[in-house]
Design a protein around this motif. Structure first.
Motif, PDB file in Angstrom:
ATOM      1  N   MET A   1       1.424   6.132  -4.790  1.00  0.00           N
ATOM      2  CA  MET A   1       1.013   4.755  -4.747  1.00  0.00           C
ATOM      3  C   MET A   1       1.482   3.981  -5.971  1.00  0.00           C
ATOM      4  N   ARG A   2       1.994   4.693  -6.940  1.00  0.00           N
ATOM      5  CA  ARG A   2       2.419   4.021  -8.165  1.00  0.00           C
ATOM      6  C   ARG A   2       3.483   2.959  -7.894  1.00  0.00           C
ATOM      7  N   LEU A   3       4.438   3.271  -7.010  1.00  0.00           N
ATOM      8  CA  LEU A   3       5.482   2.283  -6.709  1.00  0.00           C
ATOM      9  C   LEU A   3       4.875   1.030  -6.074  1.00  0.00           C
ATOM     10  N   ALA A   4       3.937   1.200  -5.177  1.00  0.00           N
ATOM     11  CA  ALA A   4       3.273   0.042  -4.563  1.00  0.00           C
ATOM     12  C   ALA A   4       2.478  -0.729  -5.609  1.00  0.00           C
ATOM     13  N   GLN A   5       1.789  -0.019  -6.492  1.00  0.00           N
ATOM     14  CA  GLN A   5       1.022  -0.679  -7.546  1.00  0.00           C
ATOM     15  C   GLN A   5       1.932  -1.471  -8.483  1.00  0.00           C
ATOM     16  N   GLU A   6       3.171  -1.029  -8.618  1.00  0.00           N
ATOM     17  CA  GLU A   6       4.145  -1.719  -9.465  1.00  0.00           C
ATOM     18  C   GLU A   6       4.835  -2.864  -8.724  1.00  0.00           C
ATOM     19  N   GLY A   7       4.515  -3.049  -7.431  1.00  0.00           N
ATOM     20  CA  GLY A   7       5.058  -4.183  -6.694  1.00  0.00           C
ATOM     21  C   GLY A   7       6.041  -3.865  -5.592  1.00  0.00           C
ATOM     22  N   ALA A  30      -2.149  10.567  11.493  1.00  0.00           N
ATOM     23  CA  ALA A  30      -3.232   9.950  10.712  1.00  0.00           C
ATOM     24  C   ALA A  30      -2.877   9.897   9.230  1.00  0.00           C
ATOM     25  N   ASP A  31      -2.203  10.928   8.717  1.00  0.00           N
ATOM     26  CA  ASP A  31      -1.776  10.926   7.316  1.00  0.00           C
ATOM     27  C   ASP A  31      -0.776   9.805   7.059  1.00  0.00           C
ATOM     28  N   LEU A  32       0.136   9.606   7.983  1.00  0.00           N
ATOM     29  CA  LEU A  32       1.135   8.551   7.838  1.00  0.00           C
ATOM     30  C   LEU A  32       0.454   7.180   7.857  1.00  0.00           C
ATOM     31  N   ALA A  33      -0.492   6.997   8.768  1.00  0.00           N
ATOM     32  CA  ALA A  33      -1.232   5.734   8.829  1.00  0.00           C
ATOM     33  C   ALA A  33      -2.049   5.511   7.560  1.00  0.00           C
ATOM     34  N   LYS A  34      -2.614   6.568   7.015  1.00  0.00           N
ATOM     35  CA  LYS A  34      -3.391   6.465   5.779  1.00  0.00           C
ATOM     36  C   LYS A  34      -2.491   6.020   4.619  1.00  0.00           C
ATOM     37  N   THR A  35      -1.282   6.540   4.575  1.00  0.00           N
ATOM     38  CA  THR A  35      -0.344   6.141   3.527  1.00  0.00           C
ATOM     39  C   THR A  35      -0.069   4.645   3.599  1.00  0.00           C
ATOM     40  N   VAL A  36       0.197   4.143   4.790  1.00  0.00           N
ATOM     41  CA  VAL A  36       0.459   2.705   4.958  1.00  0.00           C
ATOM     42  C   VAL A  36      -0.772   1.900   4.555  1.00  0.00           C
ATOM     43  N   ALA A  37      -1.946   2.348   4.945  1.00  0.00           N
ATOM     44  CA  ALA A  37      -3.183   1.632   4.583  1.00  0.00           C
ATOM     45  C   ALA A  37      -3.371   1.605   3.066  1.00  0.00           C
ATOM     46  N   GLN A  38      -3.073   2.706   2.407  1.00  0.00           N
ATOM     47  CA  GLN A  38      -3.200   2.748   0.948  1.00  0.00           C
ATOM     48  C   GLN A  38      -2.201   1.803   0.285  1.00  0.00           C
ATOM     49  N   VAL A  39      -0.991   1.742   0.811  1.00  0.00           N
ATOM     50  CA  VAL A  39       0.008   0.801   0.279  1.00  0.00           C
ATOM     51  C   VAL A  39      -0.498  -0.625   0.462  1.00  0.00           C
ATOM     52  N   GLN A  40      -0.968  -0.941   1.646  1.00  0.00           N
ATOM     53  CA  GLN A  40      -1.435  -2.290   1.932  1.00  0.00           C
ATOM     54  C   GLN A  40      -2.653  -2.662   1.088  1.00  0.00           C
ATOM     55  N   ARG A  45       3.461  -4.516   1.092  1.00  0.00           N
ATOM     56  CA  ARG A  45       3.723  -4.207   2.495  1.00  0.00           C
ATOM     57  C   ARG A  45       4.190  -2.766   2.622  1.00  0.00           C
ATOM     58  N   GLY A  46       3.744  -2.128   3.681  1.00  0.00           N
ATOM     59  CA  GLY A  46       4.169  -0.773   3.987  1.00  0.00           C
ATOM     60  C   GLY A  46       4.483  -0.664   5.459  1.00  0.00           C
ATOM     61  N   VAL A  47       5.553   0.027   5.772  1.00  0.00           N
ATOM     62  CA  VAL A  47       5.918   0.293   7.165  1.00  0.00           C
ATOM     63  C   VAL A  47       6.146   1.790   7.292  1.00  0.00           C
ATOM     64  N   ALA A  48       5.870   2.310   8.473  1.00  0.00           N
ATOM     65  CA  ALA A  48       5.997   3.745   8.683  1.00  0.00           C
ATOM     66  C   ALA A  48       6.670   4.027  10.013  1.00  0.00           C
ATOM     67  N   GLY A  49       7.322   5.173  10.066  1.00  0.00           N
ATOM     68  CA  GLY A  49       7.930   5.630  11.307  1.00  0.00           C
ATOM     69  C   GLY A  49       7.812   7.136  11.417  1.00  0.00           C
ATOM     70  N   ARG A  50       7.448   7.590  12.601  1.00  0.00           N
ATOM     71  CA  ARG A  50       7.397   9.031  12.869  1.00  0.00           C
ATOM     72  C   ARG A  50       8.780   9.462  13.328  1.00  0.00           C
ATOM     73  N   ILE A  51       9.507  10.070  12.407  1.00  0.00           N
ATOM     74  CA  ILE A  51      10.859  10.525  12.742  1.00  0.00           C
ATOM     75  C   ILE A  51      11.119  11.873  12.102  1.00  0.00           C
ATOM     76  N   ASP A  52      12.099  12.560  12.638  1.00  0.00           N
ATOM     77  CA  ASP A  52      12.575  13.819  12.088  1.00  0.00           C
ATOM     78  C   ASP A  52      13.812  13.485  11.253  1.00  0.00           C
ATOM     79  N   VAL A  53      13.740  13.689   9.953  1.00  0.00           N
ATOM     80  CA  VAL A  53      14.845  13.297   9.071  1.00  0.00           C
ATOM     81  C   VAL A  53      16.117  14.089   9.320  1.00  0.00           C
TER      82      VAL A  53
END
Length: 118
Positions: A1-7, A30-40, A45-53
């Motif tokens: 979350m440090r990057l989000a806290q820094e802007g 749910a973990d991915l959604a939690k990450t976006v919620a924590q960023v927000q 702004r946070g966006v997420a996608g369920r993908i296989d890298v």
């Protein structure tokens, strides 16, 4: 979350599913959604996608979608999988390598391709 806290806006991608050869519990949707919620919650702004890298075409499309939504991409951070504890052997080691190495390469390639001109 440090990057989000820094802007920073955050693009989070994850398979959010168990890979059968990985011997520990992996992230969930749910973990991915939690990450976006924590960023927000930081006001960013946070966006997420369920993908296989490992899937370059899908990764490219997701990064393009997210960059179009957020406006730019400046930093790529990769937290791939790694078997913990005993040294990985056989299928577990092969699976970790297939996720880590293509994901790092593909993420880096997409970051360079979308890097804004300065």
């Amino acid at each position: 979350m440090r990057l989000a806290q820094e802007g920073a806006g955050i693009i989070a991608v994850d398979i959010a599913a168990q890979i059968v050869t990985v011997p520990y519990g992996m992230s969930t949707p749910a973990d991915l959604a939690k990450t976006v919620a924590q960023v927000q919650a930081t006001g960013r702004r946070g966006v997420a996608g369920r993908i296989d890298v490992r899937d370059l075409a899908t990764l490219t499309a997701e990064v393009n979608r997210a960059v179009n939504e957020l406006g730019r991409l400046d930093v790529v951070a990769n937290a791939g999988i790694a078997p913990m504890g005993k040294p990985a052997r056989g299928r577990a080691a092969a699976a970790a390598g297939r996720v880590r190495h293509p994901g790092q390469l593909h993420g880096g390639l997409r970051a360079v391709a979308r890097r804004p001109e300065r």
